[in-house]
Design an enzyme around this catalytic site. Structure first.
Site, PDB file in Angstrom:
ATOM      1  N   GLY A 188       0.744  -1.012  -0.063  1.00  0.00           N
ATOM      2  CA  GLY A 188      -0.012  -0.033  -0.005  1.00  0.00           C
ATOM      3  C   GLY A 188       0.828   1.246   0.057  1.00  0.00           C
ATOM      4  O   GLY A 188       0.225   2.300   0.172  1.00  0.00           O
ATOM      5  N   ARG A 302      19.544   6.933  -6.451  1.00  0.00           N
ATOM      6  CA  ARG A 302      18.858   7.214  -7.768  1.00  0.00           C
ATOM      7  C   ARG A 302      20.250   7.628  -8.842  1.00  0.00           C
ATOM      8  O   ARG A 302      20.075   7.285 -10.059  1.00  0.00           O
ATOM      9  CB  ARG A 302      18.264   8.740  -7.599  1.00  0.00           C
ATOM     10  CG  ARG A 302      17.087   8.311  -7.098  1.00  0.00           C
ATOM     11  CD  ARG A 302      16.167   9.541  -6.490  1.00  0.00           C
ATOM     12  NE  ARG A 302      14.922   8.863  -5.844  1.00  0.00           N
ATOM     13  CZ  ARG A 302      14.167   9.443  -4.995  1.00  0.00           C
ATOM     14  NH1 ARG A 302      14.599  10.638  -4.448  1.00  0.00           N
ATOM     15  NH2 ARG A 302      13.141   8.903  -4.370  1.00  0.00           N
ATOM     16  N   ARG A 327      24.132  -5.233 -41.677  1.00  0.00           N
ATOM     17  CA  ARG A 327      22.844  -5.619 -42.346  1.00  0.00           C
ATOM     18  C   ARG A 327      22.825  -4.922 -43.596  1.00  0.00           C
ATOM     19  O   ARG A 327      22.806  -3.630 -43.788  1.00  0.00           O
ATOM     20  CB  ARG A 327      21.688  -5.228 -41.410  1.00  0.00           C
ATOM     21  CG  ARG A 327      20.550  -5.188 -42.051  1.00  0.00           C
ATOM     22  CD  ARG A 327      20.078  -6.648 -42.283  1.00  0.00           C
ATOM     23  NE  ARG A 327      18.588  -6.568 -42.945  1.00  0.00           N
ATOM     24  CZ  ARG A 327      17.990  -7.989 -43.321  1.00  0.00           C
ATOM     25  NH1 ARG A 327      18.462  -8.719 -43.232  1.00  0.00           N
ATOM     26  NH2 ARG A 327      16.634  -7.800 -43.812  1.00  0.00           N
ATOM     27  N   GLU A 422      13.119   3.524  -7.143  1.00  0.00           N
ATOM     28  CA  GLU A 422      13.623   4.259  -6.294  1.00  0.00           C
ATOM     29  C   GLU A 422      13.167   5.746  -6.839  1.00  0.00           C
ATOM     30  O   GLU A 422      13.694   6.507  -6.836  1.00  0.00           O
ATOM     31  CB  GLU A 422      14.950   4.112  -6.655  1.00  0.00           C
ATOM     32  CG  GLU A 422      15.858   3.028  -6.138  1.00  0.00           C
ATOM     33  CD  GLU A 422      17.308   3.055  -6.069  1.00  0.00           C
ATOM     34  OE1 GLU A 422      17.734   4.118  -5.754  1.00  0.00           O
ATOM     35  OE2 GLU A 422      17.750   2.013  -5.878  1.00  0.00           O
ATOM     36  N   THR A 424       9.414   6.846  -8.771  1.00  0.00           N
ATOM     37  CA  THR A 424       8.786   7.045 -10.047  1.00  0.00           C
ATOM     38  C   THR A 424       9.127   8.325 -11.032  1.00  0.00           C
ATOM     39  O   THR A 424       9.630   9.425 -10.203  1.00  0.00           O
ATOM     40  CB  THR A 424       7.365   6.951 -10.435  1.00  0.00           C
ATOM     41  OG1 THR A 424       6.606   8.309  -9.772  1.00  0.00           O
ATOM     42  CG2 THR A 424       6.810   5.808  -9.801  1.00  0.00           C
TER      43      THR A 424
END
Ligand SMILES: Cc1cc2nc3c(=O)[nH]c(=O)nc-3n(C[C@H](O)[C@H](O)[C@H](O)COP(=O)(O)OP(=O)(O)OC[C@H]3O[C@@H](n4cnc5c(N)ncnc54)[C@H](O)[C@@H]3O)c2cc1C
Length: 438
Positions: A188, A302, A327, A422, A424
């Protein structure tokens, strides 16, 4: 310190590296890289070019590394390429971290980078911890986060807030063989971390902890947890207290491991506390000051996540550049088309900008400056760059990029977590707004 030039290495020549395995080196120490015992040179494909330090009398550019830092970085880079890379695909498929790699992290000294030598650590800098996370994440962001949580959250909290007795009890273990985890979030309480419900009641010489923690990185491997609980919910954030909890303490159980989109090899677990008995001596810092420990530890953390995301972006970019050169469509390599070149250049520019934010924040931390705003900006921006770069790299690979046969789809999946844990991205923006608008 050996002269790198004497060894034939040009500073900034990233096409060369030292070949060594964990068993060939003593733990890396910030100022003691002379312990490298065996090396040979080898070429590396598609390494993103890095700055070359040519003058010593000018102000130092942010991206210039000292010789010690450069040797440290090259050593971790080589270890990641040679020892981590072979396990990456299987670890991702199975969602299990290869335990022998953790043993090698300890042998190399990557699990106690900043810990003073007297406790068995490398006596390095925060910046070196950031370099290690970046280099490991370039190969596997799951490997990066194991080392990141250990250094930037757990060791950092132990170094900063423990008594001398606690330092002696825990720091040598963190450097030798014990993985750490940092347990704040609950079902929570995520962004609203201080709404946590986990209870700690003093009974004699012990605290009795009850509750549940969710999303705990390293939960499966960890032996020591920095765990936040409240001694009195009516006190709000002023009741929050940090504890050093050992896996072996009675009443402590590691619960469900999450099955995730990305960083699948990194364990993310529930922790269950049922009358878990924690000695009073294991309070970290002061009772009621856990909120301060949580906030200040996460500020450093962070920057670590910024390093993880920067490493990830570099890893994806390097694969995409190599692929674009190989490629062929319309009779020539797709890298010959200006449209592809511009995408590669745009990504390189964003990676460079992210790197400067990251290195500046880490250097500010080592310089003892206030770095709260810079840490939030670093995490915010590096995670944005990682997601954008990894996504574009999938496109450069075309249809192949969308399959699990090629490495970029994993980088894309792994990038998503940078905007979530850590704090949002919204929480980083909230911090930045508060600091720039005051
Ligand atoms: C893989 C993984 C590993 C993790 N590892 C750890 C760990 O080791 N230790 C630990 O303690 N936790 C860990 N976490 C938990 C993580 O830190 C939380 O998931 C995160 O803080 C977000 O909390 P939440 O998931 O409850 O989301 P919520 O807080 O419910 O947020 C949901 C959404 O609402 C937005 N939101 C919430 N409040 C506001 C607001 N005031 N303003 C604007 N937007 C808002 C958020 O930005 C987000 O977009 C981990 C999570 C994951 C997925």
């Amino acid at each position: 310190m050996p002269s790198l030039k004497g060894l034939g290495i040009q500073i900034g020549d990233t096409n060369r590296g030292l070949k060594l395995t964990a068993s060939q080196v003593s733990p890396l120490r910030g100022s003691d890289v002379a312990k490298i015992k065996s090396f040979e040179f080898l070429r590396k494909d598609a390494i993103m070019p890095e700055a070359t330090l040519q003058r010593t009398d000018a102000p130092t550019p942010l991206t210039a590394l000292t010789e010690d830092e450069q040797l440290f970085r090259d050593t971790v880079r080589q270890f990641a390429d040679e020892s981590v890379r072979p396990h990456v695909k299987k670890m991702d498929e199975e969602g299990i971290f290869e335990h022998s790699l953790i043993d090698q992290f300890f042998q190399l000294g990557l699990m106690g980078i900043e810990v003073p030598e007297q406790y068995g650590g490398g006596a390095g800098t925060f910046f070196e911890a950031i370099l290690a996370v970046e280099e490991l994440s370039r190969v596997d962001p799951s490997a990066g986060v194991v080392v990141d949580v250990q250094n930037t959250l757990v060791n950092n909290a132990l170094l900063r807030w423990t008594t001398e007795d606690q330092k002696k009890r825990y720091l040598p273990r963190m450097c030798k063989d014990t993985v750490g985890a940092y347990a704040l979030s609950e079902a929570g309480s995520g962004s609203d971390a201080f709404a946590l419900q986990c209870r700690a009641e003093l009974k004699g010489s012990e605290y009795v902890l009850n509750g549940q923690k969710l999303w705990i990185t390293n939960g499966k491997e960890a032996g020591v947890f920095i765990l936040l609980a409240t001694v009195d919910p009516t006190l709000g954030y002023k009741g929050i207290t940090a504890f050093i909890v050992e896996k072996s303490f009675p009443g402590f159980t590691v619960g469900k491991k999450e099955d995730k989109l990305g960083i699948r090899a990194s364990s993310t677990c529930e922790l269950i506390l049922e009358d878990c008995r924690v000695p009073k001596d294991n309070v970290l810092g002061e009772v009621g000051k856990g909120y301060k420990i949580a906030i200040e530890t996460l500020n450093e953390g962070r920057i670590g996540i910024g390093a993880q995301m920067l490493g990830l972006a570099r890893g994806a970019w390097e694969f995409a550049v190599k692929y674009a050169q190989e490629r062929k469509q319309f009779g020539k390599p797709i890298a010959d088309f200006q449209g592809i070149q511009f995408q590669i250049a745009q990504m390189a520019t964003e990676i460079e900008a992210a790197r400067m934010l990251l290195y500046n924040a880490a250097r500010m931390k080592d310089a003892g400056m206030n770095f709260v705003k810079e840490a939030a900006m670093t995490k915010l921006y590096c995670s944005q760059v990682a997601e954008r770069v990894a996504s574009l790299c999938v496109e450069i690979y075309g249809g192949y990029g969308f399959t699990k046969d090629y490495p970029v789809e994993k980088f894309f999946r792994d990038s998503k977590i940078g905007k979530i844990y850590e704090g949002t991205s919204n929480m980083q923006l909230q911090t930045i707004a508060k600091l720039v608008m005051k």
